[in-house]
Write an enzyme that holds these catalytic residues in place. Structure first.
Site, mmCIF file in Angstrom:
data_model
loop_
_atom_site.group_PDB
_atom_site.id
_atom_site.type_symbol
_atom_site.label_atom_id
_atom_site.label_comp_id
_atom_site.label_asym_id
_atom_site.label_seq_id
_atom_site.Cartn_x
_atom_site.Cartn_y
_atom_site.Cartn_z
ATOM 1 N N HIS A 293 0.856 -1.183 0.000
ATOM 2 C CA HIS A 293 0.000 0.000 0.000
ATOM 3 C C HIS A 293 0.891 1.232 0.000
ATOM 4 O O HIS A 293 1.663 1.447 0.934
ATOM 5 C CB HIS A 293 -0.920 0.025 1.221
ATOM 6 C CG HIS A 293 -1.812 1.229 1.267
ATOM 7 N ND1 HIS A 293 -3.059 1.259 0.674
ATOM 8 C CD2 HIS A 293 -1.628 2.461 1.823
ATOM 9 C CE1 HIS A 293 -3.604 2.440 0.872
ATOM 10 N NE2 HIS A 293 -2.764 3.190 1.558
ATOM 11 N N CYS A 294 0.779 2.026 -1.043
ATOM 12 C CA CYS A 294 1.615 3.216 -1.189
ATOM 13 C C CYS A 294 0.837 4.425 -0.669
ATOM 14 O O CYS A 294 -0.216 4.782 -1.215
ATOM 15 C CB CYS A 294 2.015 3.428 -2.648
ATOM 16 S SG CYS A 294 3.117 4.846 -2.904
ATOM 17 N N VAL A 295 1.366 5.042 0.386
ATOM 18 C CA VAL A 295 0.673 6.193 0.970
ATOM 19 C C VAL A 295 0.769 7.414 0.072
ATOM 20 O O VAL A 295 -0.074 8.324 0.160
ATOM 21 C CB VAL A 295 1.250 6.516 2.361
ATOM 22 C CG1 VAL A 295 0.987 5.387 3.327
ATOM 23 C CG2 VAL A 295 2.751 6.816 2.282
ATOM 24 N N SER A 299 -3.264 4.479 -2.396
ATOM 25 C CA SER A 299 -3.858 3.322 -3.052
ATOM 26 C C SER A 299 -2.895 2.148 -2.952
ATOM 27 O O SER A 299 -1.709 2.319 -2.653
ATOM 28 C CB SER A 299 -4.171 3.627 -4.522
ATOM 29 O OG SER A 299 -4.706 2.487 -5.169
#
Length: 442
Positions: A293-295, A299
């Site tokens: 999960h890329c902050v 997303s």
């Protein structure tokens, strides 16, 4: 006959009138429930207006009254005031009433310009500000990551950083007259392509959805008996072992399926996950071939958007490094590009040059972090392992790690360098992503 006809048709005409009145009443209610651009439904289900943001707040009145009377506050009073405050910060919207503003979007809009302008005042202030800014970001990241909460802080910081750096390039660097039209055009094209790649990355991540075709019916199908052989037992069948073997095989297969389904079953999403899929506790969905999960994009990175995520990193780094080189060439013309960040005499004599130099330092720090992320992604793709699989394998001590954990090889899905990259470049082509809503892209 006429009286009979009237007695028959009168109730039907009354029914028509009643149905028309009901339709008009429903239409009137729908018109009343339609919200204008400045109205909204608050957290209590009541209709409210953006102009009444400071009106009729019993929780705030009670807290202020207790403060003035020097009484202790209720344990839940501050949380109620914060909930009311966040619910009433709205912006007018043409469709569906006023929209609530996420409070996590606001701090980057204030924090970044203030710290950069303070850093441009003096060299020591620049050192303190450029250390404090990533420190605050890391602190906020770990505080939200521990709670597994979703926030727009990092996406807002990323978008505002791109926009603000581009704005300073046009207003501070370009008027210095050191470039022609080609360099600003290349920077503009890079910014546009980066934003387009970000939009495409957020379109779809490969969410595991319930497939009704995979739901089997409860009808039991029996396979036919084996054909008779006249040369054996006079043409008589002895199917005792055949039936037993089939029953044992069916039981074993059913047990394997139940074990596989139990292992891949997601109790939150109520779906059976395919291999390499995982559940994201921040987004609350299962994603095919979940990487992480890329902050920064708010997303997940999965099967459908992993390639566009790498393209996003490449475009951002290319644009950022090219912009940094142009800035350093303008404010430190007598220094080499590799040494200008460390030694640029006289840059703090002029505030405009100092601000550009500070922005170059900030962009370099962001680029170093994303360069490390890009390097890890390239290594993982080369070994056909996701970030999630690498973490699980390191935790369970089932993977080979080298170069201080930068290279992690699980040996499960790797088929060689070329085959791994061929699989990566072709994955997600058969997916049909749904049309995203505007709220899904945030």
């Amino acid at each position: 006959m006429e009286n009979l006809a009237n007695s028959v048709f009168v109730p039907s005409s009354q029914a028509v009138r009643l149905s028309i009145m009901k339709k008009r009443g429903k239409k009137h209610l729908e018109e009343e429930e339609t919200l204008c651009c400045c109205e909204y439904v608050n957290r209590l289900g009541e209709r409210s207006h953006v102009a009444a943001c400071c009106c009729d707040c019993e929780d705030l009145d009670d807290a202020c009254d207790r403060f003035l009377k020097r009484e202790s506050q209720k344990p839940e009073s501050l949380s109620h005031v914060a909930a009311v405050f966040t619910d009433r910060i709205r912006v007018p919207w043409l469709w569906g009433g006023a929209r609530r503003v996420e409070l996590s979007v606001i701090p980057p809009l204030i924090l970044l310009p203030v710290l950069l302008h303070i850093a441009a005042l003096h060299f020591l202030l620049g050192v303190v500000s450029l250390i404090a800014l990533p420190g605050l970001v890391l602190w906020y990241y770990y505080s939200t990551h521990r709670k597994k909460g979703r926030t727009l802080f990092f996406l807002s910081l990323a978008l505002f950083s791109i926009g603000y750096m581009y704005f300073l390039f046009l207003t501070e660097v370009l008027p210095r007259g050191d470039f022609g039209l080609i360099q600003p055009a290349v920077v503009t094209l890079g910014v546009i392509l980066t934003l387009a790649a970000l939009f495409h990355t957020k379109r779809d991540r490969g969410i595991v959805r319930l497939n009704l075709e995979d739901v089997h019916s409860t009808v039991t199908y029996h396979s036919p008996l084996a054909e008779r052989d006249s040369a054996v037992n006079g043409g008589k069948h002895d199917v005792t072992m055949t039936v037993a073997n089939r029953a044992e095989t069916a039981k074993q297969g059913e047990a394997d399926l139940q074990e596989s389904g139990r292992r891949n079953w997601c109790p939150v999403c109520k779906v059976v996950r395919p291999p390499r899929a995982g559940h994201c506790r921040i987004c609350g969905v299962c994603v095919q071939r979940l990487d992480h999960h890329c902050v920064w994009i708010n997303s997940c990175v999965g099967l459908a958007n992993h390639r566009s995520f790498l393209l996003l990193l490449l475009l951002f780094l290319s644009t950022s490094l090219y912009g940094i080189s142009l800035v350093l060439r303008s404010v430190c013309p007598d220094q080499l590009l590799l040494t200008a960040l460390l030694y640029c005499p006289g840059v703090y004599d002029q505030y405009s040059a100092a601000l550009c130099f500070t922005c170059a330092w900030y962009s370099s720090m962001v680029s170093c972090g994303l360069l490390h992320l890009l390097l890890v992604q390239i290594i993982n793709v080369s070994f056909n392992v996701t970030e999630r699989e690498a973490r699980l394998a390191l935790r369970e001590k089932t993977a080979r790690s080298s170069y201080w954990g930068l290279v992690v090889d699980t040996g499960v899905y790797s088929r060689g360098f070329r085959e791994n990259w061929a699989e990566f470049m072709s994955m997600g082509e058969k997916l049909n992503p749904p049309t995203p809503l505007p709220t899904d892209l945030v």
